[in-house]
Design an enzyme around this catalytic site. Sequence first.
Site, PDB file in Angstrom:
ATOM      1  N   ASP A  81       0.824  -1.212   0.000  1.00  0.00           N
ATOM      2  CA  ASP A  81       0.000   0.000   0.000  1.00  0.00           C
ATOM      3  C   ASP A  81       0.858   1.263   0.000  1.00  0.00           C
ATOM      4  O   ASP A  81       2.035   1.241   0.357  1.00  0.00           O
ATOM      5  CB  ASP A  81      -0.946   0.013   1.206  1.00  0.00           C
ATOM      6  CG  ASP A  81      -0.206  -0.121   2.532  1.00  0.00           C
ATOM      7  OD1 ASP A  81       0.829  -0.823   2.578  1.00  0.00           O
ATOM      8  OD2 ASP A  81      -0.652   0.475   3.526  1.00  0.00           O
ATOM      9  N   GLU A 139      -0.710  -1.890   5.185  1.00  0.00           N
ATOM     10  CA  GLU A 139       0.140  -1.849   6.379  1.00  0.00           C
ATOM     11  C   GLU A 139       0.070  -0.492   7.063  1.00  0.00           C
ATOM     12  O   GLU A 139       0.193  -0.396   8.285  1.00  0.00           O
ATOM     13  CB  GLU A 139       1.597  -2.155   5.999  1.00  0.00           C
ATOM     14  CG  GLU A 139       2.539  -2.304   7.188  1.00  0.00           C
ATOM     15  CD  GLU A 139       3.023  -0.992   7.781  1.00  0.00           C
ATOM     16  OE1 GLU A 139       3.221  -0.931   9.015  1.00  0.00           O
ATOM     17  OE2 GLU A 139       3.214  -0.023   7.027  1.00  0.00           O
TER      18      GLU A 139
END
Length: 393
Positions: A81, A139
């Site tokens: 991400d 995350e």
Amino acid sequence: MLLQEVFDEIDKRKDEMVKHRRHIHENAELSFEEEETAKYIADYYKDKDVEVTTNMGGNGLRVVIDTGKPGKTIALRADFDALPIKEETGLPFASKNDGVMHACGHDAHTAYLMLLADVLNNNKDKLKGKIVIIHQHAEETPPGGAKAMIEEGVLDGVDNVFGIHVMSSMPSGTVQYHKGNTQTGRSKFAIKFQGTGGHGSMPHLSNDSIVAASHFVTAVQTVVSRRLSPFENGVVTIGSFEGAGSFNIIKDSVTVVGDVRAMADETKEKIGKEIKRIANGIGETFGMEVEIDYTSDYPVLYNDPEMTQLVIDAITEAKIPEVTEISDCGPQPPSEDFAYYAKERPSCFYYVGAHSDKAPYPHHHPKFDINEDAMIVCAKSMAAVAIKYLGEE
């Protein structure tokens, strides 16, 4: 020798790894919104002899490489991400998604692990056991992707988990580690002080929430200085004080938003208890209502000493040409949801230096970039770990 064959294949395919990293960087997606990135990763494995599970815990993927021979099961994890940051690097592959940027290196994590997974799969007839590749979403944003993936079975059958983070602050060529509590646990809070608004000329008819919230901001700093032992590590940060208004208006309410970090879960809980006590006490003192939204998210990341020693030994014995130093970096202040895997299985999370040739901008900076050669170190070091762990057939 298998390890040298793997290293040679990684070297030959470096450009492929860079291509993956730059594609992911250019098409950055925020936590929990990484649909296209997840599809890109899934497409990569489509025609390979592996078992792929998509949409795990959200946008996560689980890829299983089965050697067909009995043995242990190792999991290798990388996140994918990006962050809500407007990129200012000027790179030719800068993010096309305005206000979204890979400013932490997750693009590099994913690229190296994609290539390494394929290389290990190509050589699985020379290995034992299984390799689980965890491509993890989200995350950066609590509750994170790791927790949901674990709940959906990503660690089923897994014995141990390993992960890497590239670090722009560490010299290129270095591999760094720490045993025991390695990255802080994290909590966040939003506290609303509800007073009574009014005219600035008549404070006696109001109850000024700015005054109460200001007392809280000052008092909460005593948690670390006066409530923690000198041998405990903790930080309380006030990140936002939402008190904007007009010069002649007494604010009706103020919300204070903050962040807590600690190097032990017990310390994190203690800080939370003290923050709530101070907030409620100030509410009582000033005669106003207090609303507390306190969330404890990522736990402290604990590196299992035995697994960490395996990493040290594997990389040392491999004599990787690109590795110039292997050393203990000590505890690290940021938090990381790899900690959830480490609570479930003995694990190790280590660091690879990625100091850019330019000024080394820190992680989460609009000009953050890495030395792409760090991906070679990531791939080769993790290959050494996986091969030592599984054993050659």
